[in-house]
Design an enzyme around this catalytic site. Structure first.
Site, PDB file in Angstrom:
ATOM      1  N   ASP A 154       0.856  -1.187   0.000  1.00  0.00           N
ATOM      2  CA  ASP A 154       0.000   0.000   0.000  1.00  0.00           C
ATOM      3  C   ASP A 154       0.891   1.236   0.000  1.00  0.00           C
ATOM      4  OD1 ASP A 154      -1.592   2.232   1.657  1.00  0.00           O
ATOM      5  OD2 ASP A 154      -3.030   0.927   0.670  1.00  0.00           O
ATOM      6  N   LEU A 155       0.664   2.126  -0.993  1.00  0.00           N
ATOM      7  CA  LEU A 155       1.478   3.327  -1.094  1.00  0.00           C
ATOM      8  C   LEU A 155       1.124   4.307   0.012  1.00  0.00           C
ATOM      9  CD1 LEU A 155       1.355   3.899  -4.954  1.00  0.00           C
ATOM     10  CD2 LEU A 155       3.130   2.753  -3.619  1.00  0.00           C
ATOM     11  N   ASP A 158      -4.489   2.336  -4.551  1.00  0.00           N
ATOM     12  CA  ASP A 158      -3.028   2.328  -4.447  1.00  0.00           C
ATOM     13  C   ASP A 158      -2.523   1.043  -3.820  1.00  0.00           C
ATOM     14  OD1 ASP A 158      -4.159   2.813  -1.998  1.00  0.00           O
ATOM     15  OD2 ASP A 158      -2.601   4.202  -1.329  1.00  0.00           O
TER      16      ASP A 158
END
Length: 802
Positions: free
Chosen positions: A410-411, A453
């Site tokens: 996960d960004l 994301d």
């Protein structure tokens, strides 16, 4: 044709000729006896022989006259009709005119016409007159009368000639055409002059009947010819339409006889086979239609019963696995439909073969298949395909013991870039991350974009130590990346969660949940970290339990498993209570109560508090409306507003609109807001409170003191009650610091004009200390236990403190 007249029709002729013959013979006999033999007396018996001779002679003459008339009629009829036997293209009106002219001559008529009785009335088919300027209208009356009679009454095959006198029309003769024609037909002749003339004898009238019959036959022939021509024209139109349709449709059509030779090919079939239409006709089907299986290359027989394998869709089942090998060597994907042709008795007449070019369809299906399993932004596989690969990896781990690692990525701060620089910047960031990950992944690994994301990585044939190290390397690579966008540079980072995929793993869904839980635990731990899920990790186990409520809370709202309880805020000395605080409770599928501490933290962590707050407001106002409808005195209820709902853009508008539309007096509603939420966005909170304050609503500042904030903001908030946090109240008997804190809060509350409420009043000793401090209200198990809202009737509450 009309039959010859018998005695009943020709007796006037015989009578006339026999009478004349008898008279002549008698006169000759008298002259001979008187003047030749000079006999004075003449016995009557002498006249028997001359009379008999005269009678026989008269009959002979009459017979000769009738036969001569018949011969004349037949010759005249034959002459006229023979003159009209011209090529089939001759106009019937011309033939009718010639016959009518001849008939008028025989009848000595001034005018003659042929009429037909149809659905729309009597119709004149043909007409002849000596004076071309004279219309044939006066004789229509009699013709219409005979047509009508023939239509309504049974009449013989032919009607004898009838002669009547019509005013202004002269004498009219009529003959009806045979009754077996489709419509009644009448031939009428008129003599306008009243010159003396004997009526037409039966022979002449028979000629009129012959004419009527011949005209009727011509009409019947014309009617049949019209039907034949119409059928031919319809057949020609249908044939042209079929040929036009076959030539214009987008499918190739071939018709094959029982020997397997092509007897028809439309232009599209010629185009698909890459041959001219003329070259296809009479060719064997197997020579021009060469099919093969797309996957195996085996030859396919387009017709049933052939030696080669039948085509996949050769029976019209819709499969598209065959390829057409054309004369120029090219290959074309086609769909083939074969339909047998049979006669009505079941005799086979061949087959109709329909060829359809499916190259575009197959290409579209391939694109659809690709996009159904891939993300269109990054080109990576999507969640659905990734879950299938994880399922396959889990089966492989159970069957052969090979370990794998599932990783969630996960960004960090992706939403910040998306919101501040737009979605184009966010999309570019996702594409660059995907490209970098593809470059560093091993060939056997699988990379997917799971949504937003989030990325998924399936590391095959490696244990959790190797997988976690690879995850650390990935995090380091992302941390070293920079996104350049519109003269701005953004540093990137990511949080990763990893879980082993081995024979001990329960299911694919559990693996995905564990990886997701570990990823968000890494994000909460400070971001740009890697967290490995293990069953012994208590923190991850608790977080996994919280994630269960992400779907459980909305389901409980829909199923009506939440309910409201109420706990009163009572006066510590004698006096009415302040209000009833509403508490949220949940029961599981078995009806057992679920502690609020189990689901409230999950709702706060995963942004579900707004849904719960909306449900509480709706349910509480509906209960108040029900009390109002029953005429009961309304209590004052306290409704808790979470910080998430307070900071939402939509919730304050929803609450204000709902309060206005409910019709409940505002001073019967008290909204509790925690100190932390109020201080977090002081401007928004103050504006929200002032808007509801305008409706008369009350406010309580909950858990005061827990945030250790400055008391100065109290001057800017329109609060009515100040609730001292229970952590200070519960130990007031033993902890002098807590006692001093409670006293200070109460003193400040009195200075700013607020009413103090102490939470967690668990026993009488705490209540006595609070009374000594002068605190007017308390709430806790030592004063009153919570009860279901349905059991709290309005008579149990009183008006709020003014």
């Amino acid at each position: 044709m009309q039959k010859h007249p018998d005695w009943r029709d020709t007796w006037p002729i015989y009578l006339r000729y026999t009478a004349l013959a008898v008279a002549i013979v008698a006169v000759l006999a008298v002259v001979q006896v008187r003047f030749v033999y000079a006999v004075e007396g003449f016995p009557p018996q002498l006249f028997v022989i001359p009379s008999a001779v005269g009678l026989l002679f008269g009959i002979m003459l009459a017979r000769i006259r009738v036969l001569a008339s018949h011969t004349h009629v037949l010759r005249a009829f034959a002459a006229v009709t023979a003159g009209t036997r011209e090529p089939e293209a001759e106009d019937d009106a011309r033939a009718f005119h010639r016959l009518l002219e001849a008939a008028a001559g025989e009848l000595d008529s001034d005018e003659i016409a042929l009429f037909r009785q149809g659905d729309t009335g009597i119709e004149r088919l043909a007409h002849w007159a000596r004076d071309p300027q004279r219309p044939a209208c006066l004789i229509e009356e009699r013709a219409a009368a005979l047509c009508t009679r023939g239509a309504e009454e049974p009449v013989p095959r032919s009607v004898p000639g009838q002669e009547v006198e019509l005013p202004a029309a002269g004498r009219v003769d009529l003959v009806r055409v045979p009754a077996d024609l489709p419509e009644p037909v009448v031939l009428a002749a008129c003599r306008r002059s009243h010159r003396t003339r004997r009526p037409p004898d039966p022979v002449v009238r028979s000629f009129l009947g012959l004419c009527a019959e011949w005209l009727g036959m011509r009409l019947e022939r014309r009617h049949q010819q019209a039907i034949i021509e119409e059928q031919r024209a319809r057949h020609a139109r249908e044939q042209r339409r079929a040929q036009t349709t076959l030539a214009s449709i987008g499918d190739g059509v071939l018709t094959v006889d029982t020997t397997g030779r092509i007897d028809y090919a439309n232009p599209m079939a010629a185009r698909l086979l890459h041959q001219p239409v003329e070259a296809l006709t009479e060719q064997p089907l197997e020579r021009v239609l060469q099919l093969e299986d797309q996957s195996t290359g085996r030859p396919l027989d387009p017709l049933p019963g052939g030696d080669a394998a039948p085509p996949a869709s050769g029976r019209g089942d819709g499969a598209d696995e065959q390829v057409l090998r054309r004369s120029d060597g090219s290959r074309l994907p086609v769909q083939l439909t074969v339909t047998p042709v049979q006669d009505t008795d079941g005799t086979a007449r061949g087959h109709v073969i329909v060829l359809r070019d499916v190259s575009e369809v197959r290409e579209a299906l391939q694109h659809m298949a690709y996009y159904s399993s891939h993300d269109d932004l990054t080109g990576l596989i999507n969640r659905r395909r990734f879950e299938q690969l994880v399922e396959e990896a889990l089966h492989g781990a159970r069957s052969d013991g090979r370990p794998h690692v599932l990783c969630y990525l996960d960004l960090d701060q992706f939403k910040l870039i998306n919101d501040t620089r737009g979605h184009q910047a966010g999309d570019e960031m996702l594409r660059q991350i995907a490209g970098m990950l593809r470059s560093i992944m091993r060939p056997q690994d699988h990379l997917a974009r799971l949504g937003g994301d989030e990325f998924g990585i399936l590391m095959q044939d490696c244990d959790i130590e190797q997988g976690s190290q690879m995850a650390v390397d990935i995090a380091s690579e992302i941390a070293g990346m920079r996104l350049f966008w519109e003269d701005n540079v953004f540093a990137l980072s990511a949080s990763l969660g990893a879980v082993p995929v081995d024979a001990e793993s329960e299911s694919t869904q559990q693996l995905l949940r564990h990886a997701d839980t570990a990823c968000y635990a890494a994000k909460d731990s400070g971001r740009n970290q890697v967290r490995v899920y293990t069953p012994q990790d208590v923190d991850l186990a608790d977080r996994a339990g919280e994630m269960h409520w992400v779907s459980r809370i909305p389901q409980a709202i829909e199923r009506g498993e939440f309910e409201l309880w109420a706990q009163p805020v009572l006066a510590l000395d004698d006096g009415p209570p302040a209000y009833q605080e509403l508490l949220l409770r949940l029961r599981d599928e078995h009806g057992n109560p679920v502690p609020p501490g189990t689901f409230i933290p999950a709702a706060e962590r995963y942004d579900l508090m707004c849904q719960l707050d909306r449900w509480v407001v709706e349910t509480a106002l509906e209960w108040m409306q029900d009390c109002q409808a029953r005429g009961a005195e309304l209590p004052v209820i306290g409704i808790n507003i979470s910080g998430t709902a307070l900071n939402s853009e939509a919730f304050p508008e929803f609450l204000l609109e709902r309060v206005r539309s409910a019709g409940i007096p505002g001073h019967r509603l008290c909204f509790e807001i925690t100190e932390t939420a109020a201080v977090g966005n002081l401007t928004r909170t103050a504006r929200f409170m002032r808007e509801l304050r305008g409706e008369g609503c009350l406010f309580a500042l909950d858990d005061f003191g827990s945030g250790l904030s400055s008391f100065a903001y109290l001057k800017n908030l329109p609060v009515d009650f100040l609730k001292v946090d229970g952590s200070f109240v519960k130990d007031i008997e033993h902890d002098p610091i807590d006692l001093a804190m409670v006293r200070a809060i109460h003193d400040i509350s009195g200075i700013v004009g607020l009413t103090t409420i102490a939470e967690h009043v668990e026993n009488e000793h705490i209540g006595n200390h609070l009374r000594a401090l002068g605190i007017p209200y308390g709430q806790g198990y030592g004063l009153a236990m919570p009860a279901p809202l349905a059991a709290c009737t309005p008579s149990q509450t009183s008006a709020p403190v003014e």
